[in-house]
Write a protein that holds these residues in place. Structure first.
Motif, PDB file in Angstrom:
ATOM      1  N   GLN A 248       0.843  -1.155  -0.238  1.00  0.00           N
ATOM      2  CA  GLN A 248      -0.061   0.007  -0.043  1.00  0.00           C
ATOM      3  C   GLN A 248       0.979   1.221   0.007  1.00  0.00           C
ATOM      4  N   PRO A 249       1.664   1.506  -1.026  1.00  0.00           N
ATOM      5  CA  PRO A 249       2.456   2.803  -1.104  1.00  0.00           C
ATOM      6  C   PRO A 249       1.885   4.196  -0.671  1.00  0.00           C
ATOM      7  N   ALA A 250       0.583   4.121  -1.385  1.00  0.00           N
ATOM      8  CA  ALA A 250      -0.240   5.492  -0.854  1.00  0.00           C
ATOM      9  C   ALA A 250      -0.202   5.480   0.525  1.00  0.00           C
ATOM     10  N   ALA A 251      -0.462   4.504   1.458  1.00  0.00           N
ATOM     11  CA  ALA A 251      -0.920   4.492   2.885  1.00  0.00           C
ATOM     12  C   ALA A 251       0.441   4.905   3.558  1.00  0.00           C
ATOM     13  N   ILE A 252       1.620   4.420   3.068  1.00  0.00           N
ATOM     14  CA  ILE A 252       2.920   4.773   3.635  1.00  0.00           C
ATOM     15  C   ILE A 252       3.224   6.064   3.367  1.00  0.00           C
ATOM     16  N   ARG A 382      -6.074   2.697   4.535  1.00  0.00           N
ATOM     17  CA  ARG A 382      -6.619   2.018   3.240  1.00  0.00           C
ATOM     18  C   ARG A 382      -7.587   2.952   2.316  1.00  0.00           C
ATOM     19  N   GLN A 383      -8.176   3.881   2.955  1.00  0.00           N
ATOM     20  CA  GLN A 383      -8.934   4.751   1.885  1.00  0.00           C
ATOM     21  C   GLN A 383      -8.199   5.201   0.937  1.00  0.00           C
ATOM     22  N   PRO A 384      -8.920   5.599  -0.166  1.00  0.00           N
ATOM     23  CA  PRO A 384     -10.597   5.638  -0.291  1.00  0.00           C
ATOM     24  C   PRO A 384     -11.277   3.841  -0.478  1.00  0.00           C
TER      25      PRO A 384
END
Lengths: 459, 348
Positions: A248-252, A382-384
């Motif tokens: 989940q690169p976006a989360a990090i 985790r969103q969206p």
């Protein structure tokens, strides 16, 4: 008012309140087993007395965990019906298994553990405590399998009508995300229990009453606290963090506030994400550390938010950033506090050093905050998506439940849970005020007390 | 496979009603039968170690329902949004009042928790009965399989009813009277002396009301949803179910008069089970009928989860239920017999 946001707040509020209780009881179940084990193997009645005292605190927290947990299962259907309908084919499995394998086990053996000590042999009563521990940890496992599937979907098939179907039972249970998250989370529950136990111990020692018990609580609490605080960072936090970074690169990027992809990415210790300018305001940074933490080398390139389409950025990104920093910051503080406390314990000075007893006493709310901040990090990160990359949160809520109805029940829960909080604090405070029952004389330790089992039955 | 899971869920719900039913019943009778603090303690102790495990059947049954019939779960839970939330609040109030009562030795606090315990138990019985009646009567399911019901409209049964109408109110009354009787019979097996007498006497009076409301509810059901009788007419052997309902009612009366409390209580268990089995038989293979158009019914076939999941589920479910049956047998064996009147402090 936005229906989606309202349903999210509904779930977020009720689950946050719920998780005040299981995080203590899961950890405490383990500590009670440890107390009872020492009590039996060393034939030391003080440990059994401590176990009985903590069983009272366990019981009230357990009941609150149960009654605030029922709304969680219901809300999948009531507030998130579209999510429930489409994903039930997969996550219905772990949720049903939790009921069948954990709740029956827990409730039965809790009844025996609390009500039948005098009717059972020492080891049988130990067994009841152990089964309560196993039941509560199984329960946690199935919940995390459910969440892990939303974070990192495995073992599924997506049907043309948009519903998900399970393809592998073991694939679902062996989701690597689930095991990493589980290990990290369970360490967190032991941290909470250890801090609460140490804090009550510190209170008794500082207050010079129940001093003997207070010392025992501190001894067990600080040792368990040190081990769990270290383990929550290394290896569990470290491994889990790397796995998130990979999947989940976006989360990090959101957690770290990394707007721009860079080599030798820094760790931001403090700051405020500026969503307009896409930078961190008032940053306090350590260069290269993020690259090192994720890839083991200071020069590695870390993906920033600029590589992720804007509509896939975690929503409420600043909250994600703060949640993660609160969790990580508190986790670091916990390790230092427990190392110092453990050193003093080892040197035999802990019980007389008030400058460490005071922080131990005052720190008990912090693991609650850290645990909840950790969960917020996972869920906001985790969103969206409600199922990562497969289904958006906006597609999941119950469209037939009007804004007014969901606000009505949200207000109801706010009111009811406010009352519960007050009662909870009053009752736990009373238990702590009264303190452990006096240790029975060694000649007849199992006959001189009122017999709770006999009250229930004279068969 | 669909039929198997239909009956698995039905059996779990029946287990919930039979087991949690008696502790809800004890809650309903609490202000009526308990005259002294001692009585109240005995009543609480009679359910103390088991109520939590009984309630688990609701959770495990609900979880299994979600697993086996995700569409039904999604549709029914969001459609019955308001009553379910009220049920949740009642469950919270009830659980908390039982537990906190043990921790408070102050009379004012105890009276407060006693009041909450009674109210939440009574309302739960009514809501659970009304909920079941809603499922039997049917709800206005839309083309997207969803619906939403207000708590009440004009109290009439029609294509667009509320949760509460005259029919579902009867359902609530059936549950209220049946569980009060059930609780009294249970209490008679657990209590001694005057409390036992009062419980036995109450159950005999309540029995008359139970017989009357049972007859009324059966007639009302056939009036409200004529197709309930289809399965019975096609398979006349199924009329054994109403016969068993009547026999269990006679059993309650006979054993109660002979002071064989345990047998009377078991007859009451049979009564509750057969009423539920009878309702499920009337529904099968529908799981949630539409009040607008029979084509809109949610059926087993429409809502059953994937084939692989139902097969693998059967394995772990059977294994899990064997374990659960073992736990329950052990727990009820450990706490068998009468509750002692020993005046020692109550607590863990």
């Amino acid at each position: 008012m936005d229906a989606l946001l309202l349903h999210r707040i509904h779930f977020a509020f009720t689950i946050t309140f719920h998780y005040l209780f299981p995080q203590l009881t899961m950890g405490l179940a383990l500590l009670i087993v440890i107390l009872k084990t020492i009590g039996i193997t060393r034939a030391d009645e003080r440990y059994n007395q401590a176990a009985r005292f903590w069983a009272k605190i366990f019981a009230i927290n357990f009941v609150l965990g149960v009654v605030t947990g029922i709304p969680m299962e219901f809300q999948f259907g009531t507030n998130w019906s579209e999510f429930a309908r489409r994903t039930g084919g997969v996550i219905g499995q772990p949720l049903a298994m939790e009921g069948v394998f954990s709740f029956f086990l827990e409730s039965t053996f809790l009844g025996l553990f609390l009500f039948a000590e005098k009717r059972l042999s020492r080891w049988a009563h130990w067994g009841a405590a152990f089964m309560v521990f196993v039941g509560s940890w199984i329960s946690g496992f199935f919940i995390i399998v459910t969440d892990a599937w939303m974070q990192h979907p495995v073992a599924y098939r997506l049907l043309p009508n948009g519903t998900f179907e399970l393809t592998s039972f073991w694939g679902l249970l062996m989701n690597p995300w689930a095991w990493l998250q589980y290990a990290h989370n369970m360490c967190g529950t032991v941290v909470t229990a250890a801090f609460v136990m140490s804090a009550v111990g510190a209170l008794y020692v500082l207050d010079k009453r129940h001093t003997e018990s207070g010392r025992l609580f501190l001894r067990v609490g600080v040792i368990a606290g040190l081990i769990s605080c270290v383990m929550i960072i290394f290896p569990t936090g470290d491994l889990h963090g790397r796995y998130v970074a990979k999947n989940q690169p976006a989360a990090i990027a959101g957690m770290e506030g990394l707007f721009h992809t860079q080599k030798g990415a820094p760790v931001v210790l403090m700051g405020q994400p500026d969503m307009e300018q896409q930078r961190i305001d008032n940053p306090l940074v350590v260069n290269n550390v993020l690259s090192f933490l994720i890839y083991g080398t200071t020069s590695a390139e870390v993906k920033g938010l600029d590589q992720i389409p804007r509509d896939q950025w975690p929503t409420t990104l600043p909250l994600l950033f703060y949640s993660y920093h609160i969790m990580a910051g508190l986790g670091t503080y916990f390790v230092f506090l427990m190392i110092v406390a453990a050193l003093l314990l080892w040197r035999g000075k802990l019980f007389t050093t008030s400058w460490i007893l005071w922080p131990i006493l005052l720190s008990f709310p912090l693991p609650y905050i850290a645990n909840i901040a950790g969960w917020m990090t996972a869920e906001i990160g985790r969103q969206p998506w409600i199922v990562y990359k497969l289904m958006r949160t906006a597609q999941g809520y119950s469209t037939h439940v009007s804004v007014a109805n969901s606000l009505f029940t949200l207000l109801g829960f706010l009111g009811l849970y406010s009352l519960l909080s007050v009662l909870w604090i009053v009752v736990v405070y009373r238990i702590i005020e009264i303190g452990p029952d006096p240790v029975d004389p060694p000649t007849g330790p199992r006959t001189s007390k009122p017999d709770p089992a006999r009250e229930l039955t004279n068969a | 496979m669909g039929a198997i899971w239909f009956w698995i869920v039905a059996v779990m719900i029946a287990a919930y009603v039979v087991l949690d039913g008696f502790d809800i019943g004890v809650g309903i009778l609490y202000p009526l039968l308990a005259r002294t603090e001692e009585d109240r303690r005995v009543m609480m102790r009679s359910i103390g170690p088991v109520w939590d495990g009984n309630e688990v059947w609701l959770l495990a049954g609900g979880g299994t329902l979600y697993f086996a019939f995700p569409l039904l779960y999604a549709s029914a839970f969001s459609g019955f949004y308001l009553p379910l939330m009220i049920v949740l609040w009642l469950l919270i109030g009830r659980g908390v009042s039982i537990e906190l009562r043990m921790h408070m030795d102050n009379a004012v606090w105890r009276s407060l928790f006693d009041g909450i315990f009674f109210l939440s138990s009574a309302l739960l019985a009514i809501f659970l009965g009304a909920a079941l009646a809603n499922v039997v009567r049917g709800v206005p399911i839309g083309a997207d399989q969803y619906f939403f019901l207000p708590l009440w409209t004009n109290w009439q049964v029609g294509p667009h009813p509320g949760i509460l109408d005259w029919y579902t109110v009867i359902g609530g009354l059936v549950a209220f009277i049946a569980l009060a009787t059930h609780g009294a019979l249970y209490l008679a097996t657990k209590a001694t002396g005057e409390l036992e007498e009062r419980a036995a006497k109450f159950s005999q009076k309540a029995w008359i009301a139970l017989c009357a409301i049972t007859v009324v509810s059966l007639i009302a059901t056939v009036l409200v949803r004529r197709s309930t009788l289809d399965n019975y007419n096609n398979h006349p052997i199924l009329f054994a179910i109403p016969v068993l309902v009547v026999s269990s009612l006679i059993g309650i009366r006979t054993f109660s008069a002979r002071r064989e409390h345990l047998k009377a209580f078991l007859s009451s268990c049979l009564y509750l089970t057969m009423m539920l089995v009878g309702a499920c038989t009337g529904l099968y293979p529908t799981v949630l009928p539409s009040s607008v158009d029979a084509a809109g019914d949610i059926t087993i076939a429409k809502s059953l989860t994937g084939t692989y999941a139902t097969h693998v589920g059967l394995i772990w479910w059977a294994f899990g239920m064997l374990l659960a049956a073992g736990y329950f047998a052990m727990s009820y064996w450990m706490f068998r017999g009468k509750v002692s009147t020993d005046p020692d402090g109550y607590g863990h």
